[in-house]
Design a protein around this motif. Structure first.
Motif, mmCIF file in Angstrom:
data_model
loop_
_atom_site.group_PDB
_atom_site.id
_atom_site.type_symbol
_atom_site.label_atom_id
_atom_site.label_comp_id
_atom_site.label_asym_id
_atom_site.label_seq_id
_atom_site.Cartn_x
_atom_site.Cartn_y
_atom_site.Cartn_z
ATOM 1 N N ALA A 49 0.731 5.524 1.947
ATOM 2 C CA ALA A 49 -0.544 5.016 1.463
ATOM 3 C C ALA A 49 -0.776 3.622 2.030
ATOM 4 C CB ALA A 49 -0.580 4.964 -0.057
ATOM 5 N N THR A 50 -2.051 3.291 2.226
ATOM 6 C CA THR A 50 -2.422 1.944 2.630
ATOM 7 C C THR A 50 -3.593 1.456 1.788
ATOM 8 O OG1 THR A 50 -3.960 2.742 4.324
ATOM 9 C CG2 THR A 50 -1.703 2.272 5.032
ATOM 10 N N ILE A 51 -3.736 0.140 1.746
ATOM 11 C CA ILE A 51 -4.845 -0.456 1.017
ATOM 12 C C ILE A 51 -5.284 -1.707 1.765
ATOM 13 C CG2 ILE A 51 -3.255 -1.706 -0.524
ATOM 14 C CD1 ILE A 51 -5.425 -1.376 -2.732
ATOM 15 N N THR A 52 -6.592 -1.854 1.948
ATOM 16 C CA THR A 52 -7.113 -3.024 2.638
ATOM 17 C C THR A 52 -7.328 -4.172 1.648
ATOM 18 O OG1 THR A 52 -9.452 -2.499 2.286
ATOM 19 C CG2 THR A 52 -8.360 -1.481 4.196
ATOM 20 N N ILE A 53 -7.605 -5.335 2.182
ATOM 21 C CA ILE A 53 -7.837 -6.498 1.337
ATOM 22 C C ILE A 53 -9.061 -6.286 0.450
ATOM 23 C CG2 ILE A 53 -9.285 -7.740 3.001
ATOM 24 C CD1 ILE A 53 -7.725 -10.293 2.159
ATOM 25 N N GLY A 54 -9.958 -5.420 0.867
ATOM 26 C CA GLY A 54 -11.144 -5.106 0.072
ATOM 27 C C GLY A 54 -10.929 -3.988 -0.929
ATOM 28 N N GLY A 55 -9.736 -3.383 -0.910
ATOM 29 C CA GLY A 55 -9.409 -2.357 -1.884
ATOM 30 C C GLY A 55 -9.589 -0.931 -1.410
ATOM 31 N N ARG A 56 -9.929 -0.725 -0.150
ATOM 32 C CA ARG A 56 -10.082 0.641 0.355
ATOM 33 C C ARG A 56 -8.700 1.253 0.543
ATOM 34 N NH1 ARG A 56 -13.313 0.790 5.657
ATOM 35 N NH2 ARG A 56 -11.323 0.084 6.496
ATOM 36 N N SER A 62 0.050 14.828 0.879
ATOM 37 C CA SER A 62 1.103 15.299 -0.015
ATOM 38 C C SER A 62 1.266 14.456 -1.275
ATOM 39 C CB SER A 62 2.438 15.367 0.732
ATOM 40 O OG SER A 62 2.797 14.094 1.225
ATOM 41 N N VAL A 63 0.691 13.260 -1.316
ATOM 42 C CA VAL A 63 0.847 12.407 -2.496
ATOM 43 C C VAL A 63 -0.470 12.181 -3.233
ATOM 44 C CG1 VAL A 63 2.769 11.227 -1.366
ATOM 45 C CG2 VAL A 63 0.501 10.144 -1.404
ATOM 46 N N LYS A 64 -1.555 12.700 -2.702
ATOM 47 C CA LYS A 64 -2.858 12.504 -3.344
ATOM 48 C C LYS A 64 -2.847 13.084 -4.753
ATOM 49 C CE LYS A 64 -5.753 12.314 0.806
ATOM 50 N NZ LYS A 64 -6.780 13.000 1.625
ATOM 51 N N GLY A 65 -3.355 12.304 -5.695
ATOM 52 C CA GLY A 65 -3.383 12.730 -7.081
ATOM 53 C C GLY A 65 -2.115 12.401 -7.846
ATOM 54 N N ARG A 66 -1.067 12.003 -7.143
ATOM 55 C CA ARG A 66 0.204 11.669 -7.808
ATOM 56 C C ARG A 66 0.571 10.192 -7.642
ATOM 57 N NH1 ARG A 66 4.831 13.805 -6.040
ATOM 58 N NH2 ARG A 66 4.141 14.050 -3.869
ATOM 59 N N PHE A 67 0.277 9.629 -6.490
ATOM 60 C CA PHE A 67 0.615 8.231 -6.210
ATOM 61 C C PHE A 67 -0.651 7.385 -6.215
ATOM 62 C CE2 PHE A 67 4.652 9.007 -3.407
ATOM 63 C CZ PHE A 67 5.179 9.806 -4.405
ATOM 64 N N THR A 68 -0.494 6.132 -6.640
ATOM 65 C CA THR A 68 -1.598 5.183 -6.614
ATOM 66 C C THR A 68 -1.127 3.872 -6.018
ATOM 67 O OG1 THR A 68 -2.589 6.166 -8.600
ATOM 68 C CG2 THR A 68 -3.335 3.965 -7.962
ATOM 69 N N ILE A 69 -1.802 3.422 -4.983
ATOM 70 C CA ILE A 69 -1.485 2.135 -4.374
ATOM 71 C C ILE A 69 -2.466 1.092 -4.902
ATOM 72 C CG2 ILE A 69 -2.936 2.525 -2.325
ATOM 73 C CD1 ILE A 69 -0.756 1.025 -0.705
ATOM 74 N N SER A 70 -1.959 -0.109 -5.142
ATOM 75 C CA SER A 70 -2.799 -1.204 -5.598
ATOM 76 C C SER A 70 -2.218 -2.500 -5.062
ATOM 77 C CB SER A 70 -2.884 -1.232 -7.130
ATOM 78 O OG SER A 70 -1.596 -1.415 -7.700
ATOM 79 N N ARG A 71 -2.967 -3.573 -5.189
ATOM 80 C CA ARG A 71 -2.480 -4.853 -4.691
ATOM 81 C C ARG A 71 -3.057 -5.991 -5.512
ATOM 82 N NH1 ARG A 71 -4.514 -5.586 1.393
ATOM 83 N NH2 ARG A 71 -3.982 -7.785 1.020
ATOM 84 N N ASP A 72 -2.331 -7.097 -5.478
ATOM 85 C CA ASP A 72 -2.779 -8.344 -6.089
ATOM 86 C C ASP A 72 -2.889 -9.349 -4.954
ATOM 87 O OD1 ASP A 72 -2.996 -10.838 -7.325
ATOM 88 O OD2 ASP A 72 -1.796 -10.207 -9.033
ATOM 89 N N ASN A 73 -4.102 -9.613 -4.507
ATOM 90 C CA ASN A 73 -4.287 -10.488 -3.351
ATOM 91 C C ASN A 73 -3.819 -11.912 -3.629
ATOM 92 O OD1 ASN A 73 -5.367 -8.423 -1.777
ATOM 93 N ND2 ASN A 73 -7.446 -8.800 -2.484
ATOM 94 N N ALA A 74 -3.961 -12.361 -4.841
ATOM 95 C CA ALA A 74 -3.545 -13.724 -5.178
ATOM 96 C C ALA A 74 -2.031 -13.891 -5.064
ATOM 97 C CB ALA A 74 -4.005 -14.074 -6.583
ATOM 98 N N LYS A 75 -1.315 -12.797 -5.283
ATOM 99 C CA LYS A 75 0.154 -12.834 -5.221
ATOM 100 C C LYS A 75 0.695 -12.223 -3.930
ATOM 101 C CE LYS A 75 0.755 -12.528 -10.241
ATOM 102 N NZ LYS A 75 1.360 -11.745 -11.352
#
Length: 122
Positions: A49-56, A62-75
């Motif tokens: 999984a990947t996530i951009t600085i804008g949250g995309r 194989s992991v869709k619906g089971r895994f969730t990627i997220s980020r804290d830009n401040a940290k």
């Protein structure tokens, strides 16, 4: 290279959950893309999984619906919440940071963490 420190791997039974974390070093101004990859024994490293600085976000099918990627830009931290784990999810999981701007103005491509082992028992 940018220093990335992963945590949260371990051993879990099938159907269980784990949460991985990856923190970048403090001398970071911004990170455009953060992601998780994995490598199982005898197999090539694959994108999870990947996530951009804008949250995309983007996930391997194989992991869709089971895994969730997220980020804290401040940290400068990225997370991977893994639910409904399966034995085939067993692998070393690597954090990746791409297009990193440091506080000194450098642009760094393709930094990797040291990896964290995830083992799912059946």
């Amino acid at each position: 290279q940018v220093q990335l420190v992963e945590s949260g791997g371990g051993l879990v039974q099938a159907g269980g959950s784990l949460r991985l974390s990856c923190a970048a070093s403090r001398s970071i101004f911004s990170i455009n893309v953060m992601g998780w990859y994995r490598q199982a024994p005898g197999k090539q490293r694959e994108l999870v999984a990947t996530i951009t600085i804008g949250g995309r976000t983007n996930y391997v099918d194989s992991v869709k619906g089971r895994f969730t990627i997220s980020r804290d830009n401040a940290k400068n931290t990225v997370y991977l919440q893994m639910n409904s784990l399966k034995p085939e999810d067993t692998a070393v999981y690597y954090c990746n940071a791409d297009q990193v701007v440091t506080t000194t103005g450098r642009l760094v491509f393709g930094s990797w963490g040291q990896g964290t082992q995830v083992t799912v028992s059946s």
